[in-house]
Design a protein around this motif. Sequence first.
Motif, PDB file in Angstrom:
ATOM      1  N   TYR A  74      28.539  29.086  31.606  1.00 50.46           N
ATOM      2  CA  TYR A  74      29.207  30.216  32.167  1.00 50.46           C
ATOM      3  C   TYR A  74      28.330  31.324  32.821  1.00 50.46           C
ATOM      4  N   CYS A  75      26.954  31.066  32.790  1.00 46.93           N
ATOM      5  CA  CYS A  75      26.115  31.944  33.271  1.00 46.93           C
ATOM      6  C   CYS A  75      25.741  32.024  34.790  1.00 46.93           C
ATOM      7  N   ASN A  76      26.924  32.153  35.503  1.00 53.53           N
ATOM      8  CA  ASN A  76      26.759  31.886  36.987  1.00 53.53           C
ATOM      9  C   ASN A  76      28.013  32.718  37.790  1.00 53.53           C
ATOM     10  N   LYS A  77      28.173  32.631  38.950  1.00 50.14           N
ATOM     11  CA  LYS A  77      29.119  33.420  39.701  1.00 50.14           C
ATOM     12  C   LYS A  77      30.532  33.051  39.395  1.00 50.14           C
ATOM     13  N   SER A  78      30.542  31.706  38.719  1.00 53.62           N
ATOM     14  CA  SER A  78      31.791  31.379  38.538  1.00 53.62           C
ATOM     15  C   SER A  78      32.760  32.028  37.327  1.00 53.62           C
ATOM     16  N   ASN A  79      31.748  32.645  36.483  1.00 54.58           N
ATOM     17  CA  ASN A  79      32.336  33.276  35.369  1.00 54.58           C
ATOM     18  C   ASN A  79      33.312  34.265  35.479  1.00 54.58           C
ATOM     19  N   LEU A  80      34.461  34.066  35.010  1.00 52.59           N
ATOM     20  CA  LEU A  80      35.647  34.855  35.357  1.00 52.59           C
ATOM     21  C   LEU A  80      35.354  36.481  35.337  1.00 52.59           C
ATOM     22  N   CYS A  81      34.620  37.127  34.260  1.00 54.60           N
ATOM     23  CA  CYS A  81      34.444  38.241  34.284  1.00 54.60           C
ATOM     24  C   CYS A  81      33.709  38.799  35.504  1.00 54.60           C
ATOM     25  N   TYR A  82      32.649  37.634  36.072  1.00 52.20           N
ATOM     26  CA  TYR A  82      32.004  38.305  37.343  1.00 52.20           C
ATOM     27  C   TYR A  82      33.029  38.169  38.577  1.00 52.20           C
ATOM     28  N   VAL A  83      33.749  37.087  38.548  1.00 48.01           N
ATOM     29  CA  VAL A  83      34.726  36.760  39.609  1.00 48.01           C
ATOM     30  C   VAL A  83      35.857  37.992  39.596  1.00 48.01           C
ATOM     31  N   ALA A  84      36.368  38.697  38.454  1.00 44.92           N
ATOM     32  CA  ALA A  84      37.225  39.600  38.537  1.00 44.92           C
ATOM     33  C   ALA A  84      36.462  40.966  39.009  1.00 44.92           C
ATOM     34  N   TYR A  85      35.236  41.120  38.280  1.00 43.96           N
ATOM     35  CA  TYR A  85      34.515  42.362  38.923  1.00 43.96           C
ATOM     36  C   TYR A  85      34.293  42.339  40.555  1.00 43.96           C
ATOM     37  N   THR A  86      34.104  41.224  41.031  1.00 44.05           N
ATOM     38  CA  THR A  86      33.964  41.387  42.572  1.00 44.05           C
ATOM     39  C   THR A  86      35.236  41.564  43.288  1.00 44.05           C
ATOM     40  N   GLU A  87      36.293  41.016  42.636  1.00 47.62           N
ATOM     41  CA  GLU A  87      37.426  41.267  43.411  1.00 47.62           C
ATOM     42  C   GLU A  87      37.973  42.624  43.309  1.00 47.62           C
ATOM     43  N   VAL A  88      37.511  43.325  42.428  1.00 48.98           N
ATOM     44  CA  VAL A  88      37.778  44.822  42.266  1.00 48.98           C
ATOM     45  C   VAL A  88      37.117  45.410  43.453  1.00 48.98           C
ATOM     46  N   LEU A  89      35.747  45.057  43.779  1.00 49.70           N
ATOM     47  CA  LEU A  89      34.811  45.695  44.746  1.00 49.70           C
ATOM     48  C   LEU A  89      35.461  45.350  45.987  1.00 49.70           C
ATOM     49  N   LYS A  90      35.777  44.221  46.414  1.00 47.40           N
ATOM     50  CA  LYS A  90      36.786  43.838  47.691  1.00 47.40           C
ATOM     51  C   LYS A  90      37.786  44.602  47.732  1.00 47.40           C
TER      52      LYS A  90
ATOM     53  N   ALA B 212      40.795  38.171  28.576  1.00 45.60           N
ATOM     54  CA  ALA B 212      39.735  38.994  28.115  1.00 45.60           C
ATOM     55  C   ALA B 212      38.490  39.245  28.933  1.00 45.60           C
ATOM     56  N   LEU B 213      38.122  38.239  29.683  1.00 47.26           N
ATOM     57  CA  LEU B 213      37.133  38.143  30.468  1.00 47.26           C
ATOM     58  C   LEU B 213      37.282  38.871  31.914  1.00 47.26           C
ATOM     59  N   ILE B 214      38.453  38.526  32.346  1.00 46.38           N
ATOM     60  CA  ILE B 214      38.917  39.111  33.766  1.00 46.38           C
ATOM     61  C   ILE B 214      39.500  40.386  33.346  1.00 46.38           C
TER      62      ILE B 214
END
Length: 291
Positions: A47-63, A92-94
């Motif tokens: 899970y230590c990559n860009k598919s991590n849901l925490c990171y995916v959710a983070y970038t969706e907010v930036l978009k 929780a991740l998202i």
Amino acid sequence: MRIRVPASSANLGPGFDCFGIAWQLYNEIEFLKEGSSLKITGCPEQYCNKSNLCYVAYTEVLKYAGVSEHPLTINFIKNEVPISRGLGSSAALIVGGVTAANELNDLGLSKQELFSIATAVEGHPDNIAPAIFGGFTASAMDGEKALSVSYPLSGKLFFTAFVPDSELSTELSRSVLPQSYQKADAVFNISRTALLIKALENGDSELLSTALQDKIHQPYRFKLISGFDEAKALAESLGACGMCISGAGSTMLCISKNKDFASEAAKSMKKLFPKCQIIPLLCDFEGAAVI
């Protein structure tokens, strides 16, 4: 910046894909704008990559806010929410990701906006709502718009999670559900859902035993949880008002009016299910927060 996000139980018997409660069982995640690329620590390597849901959710907010992506370090400091156990680990991740993106970049987005973005990532709002808003929630989709309301929760009730050693993926748990239902089953669930709101508000143990009944998802999922019938019988013998599957499972959620239920259950469960965790749960009424 450190974000704390609660675990949650969705469905609660008849409230399939609708009801949720947040718990004082937390993931704590640290976010730092540093480094030259994405770095994730404190979770399994896959899970230590860009598919991590925490990171995916983070970038969706930036978009959503029209902000460019930037180097980011995500450190999972505390991981109390078990994975694939029906306690809202993906939510929780998202929610951690959307909350951090908003706070770390001073975007000023409302909780409702974050709720909508997080729901779009998760695909359904039942766990997202309590993770963001806290408490006992009911949520729904109106087209693309996510809606959520909160209900009171009686202090007379005590909640306990039976967490089996085995995982149960949401995909598998959903795959066993039928594509359509009889009208009688739909009416059955609607009536129990209405009763459940009042039973949880008033702490009505007699009403709860009826209100937790369900014909939409649990009858099809029971067989996926080894020992469910035995655990339910044990819970009832100890005075539980009722027991339901937490989310998609495998966790089983017991509701009792006995404050010592969890400790009493732990003694008995250890004999039948030695690898099952018994966790007393208190409701979290704050939701995701910066700590």
